[in-house]
Design a protein around this motif. Structure first.
Motif, PDB file in Angstrom:
ATOM      1  N   MET A  42      21.207 -21.909 -23.800  1.00 37.39           N
ATOM      2  CA  MET A  42      22.019 -21.566 -23.606  1.00 37.39           C
ATOM      3  C   MET A  42      23.384 -22.353 -24.257  1.00 37.39           C
ATOM      4  O   MET A  42      23.774 -21.465 -24.394  1.00 37.39           O
ATOM      5  N   SER A  43      23.581 -23.559 -24.610  1.00 35.95           N
ATOM      6  CA  SER A  43      24.598 -24.605 -25.546  1.00 35.95           C
ATOM      7  C   SER A  43      24.527 -23.471 -27.328  1.00 35.95           C
ATOM      8  O   SER A  43      25.759 -23.160 -26.875  1.00 35.95           O
ATOM      9  N   ALA A  44      22.715 -23.668 -27.273  1.00 35.80           N
ATOM     10  CA  ALA A  44      22.330 -23.004 -28.549  1.00 35.80           C
ATOM     11  C   ALA A  44      22.985 -21.748 -28.429  1.00 35.80           C
ATOM     12  O   ALA A  44      24.231 -21.206 -29.871  1.00 35.80           O
ATOM     13  N   ALA A  45      23.115 -20.599 -28.355  1.00 37.02           N
ATOM     14  CA  ALA A  45      23.237 -19.345 -27.630  1.00 37.02           C
ATOM     15  C   ALA A  45      24.744 -19.093 -27.463  1.00 37.02           C
ATOM     16  O   ALA A  45      25.756 -18.854 -28.708  1.00 37.02           O
ATOM     17  N   LEU A  46      25.658 -19.746 -26.337  1.00 37.57           N
ATOM     18  CA  LEU A  46      26.930 -19.899 -27.121  1.00 37.57           C
ATOM     19  C   LEU A  46      26.892 -20.270 -28.568  1.00 37.57           C
ATOM     20  O   LEU A  46      28.544 -19.824 -28.647  1.00 37.57           O
ATOM     21  N   ALA A  47      26.771 -21.327 -28.894  1.00 37.22           N
ATOM     22  CA  ALA A  47      27.834 -21.689 -30.121  1.00 37.22           C
ATOM     23  C   ALA A  47      27.321 -20.960 -30.856  1.00 37.22           C
ATOM     24  O   ALA A  47      28.156 -21.174 -32.093  1.00 37.22           O
TER      25      ALA A  47
END
Length: 183
Positions: A26-31
């Motif tokens: 999820m963090s990678a998707a948000l970034a």
């Protein structure tokens, strides 16, 4: 019924690892989303700000940001028209809604005469405090110099209109600083 043998790995480590993996994805998707949208948002904000400056000082062809020391706290930026038409002051002032809840813009000629003021955003009380948005109030500043002679507060919206007037008075302080600096 047989009792299942519990293990530390199954009970504690596996769920934590799954949650950590979900958080990582999820963090990678948000970034990634941020990296795609941030430049678009910045360009939109820049274009909106430029349009507001042109609207408040229509004689200007373009603007340059000035770096001036000692500006009043509420003056967030000062722009000079590249053709010498005047200055635009960006203001974040206290409003009836609280600290820094009144965002404004003020345009002045090179001689220090107001050509326009506008509220960009606010948290004023609907119906009463929002009277500062009315042309009957903001229009009284056009053509005024630092004396602001003839500018009146709004009955029933004294705090909002007094804050508005104070913000404009701070623009004249900033104007004097800009002129002293030879900008």
């Amino acid at each position: 019924m047989t009792k299942k043998k519990s293990s530390v790995f199954q009970d504690f480590v596996a769920p934590i690892a799954v949650l950590a993996a979900i958080c990582l994805v999820m963090s990678a998707a948000l970034a990634f989303t941020n990296s795609v949208t941030a430049p678009i948002i910045e360009e939109t904000e820049r274009a909106t700000a430029e349009a507001a400056r042109i609207a408040i000082l229509p004689e200007a062809d373009a603007f340059e940001l000035l770096e001036v020391d000692g500006l009043p706290e509420c003056i967030t930026a000062v722009y000079r028209a590249t053709n010498g038409a005047g200055y635009v002051f960006m203001i974040t002032h206290n409003g009836y809604g609280g600290k820094n809840t009144l965002s404004m813009i003020c345009g002045m000629t090179a001689d220090g005469i107001i050509v326009g003021t506008d509220v960009l955003s606010h948290s004023e009380t609907a119906g009463i405090g929002t009277k500062v948005l009315d042309e009957s109030f903001s229009g009284q500043f056009v053509g005024k110099d630092a004396a602001l002679e003839g500018v009146d507060t709004i009955t029933g919206a004294t705090i909002s209109s007094s804050n508005y007037i104070d913000a404009i008075e701070n623009c004249f302080v900033a104007y004097d600083l800009v002129k002293e600096a030879g900008e």
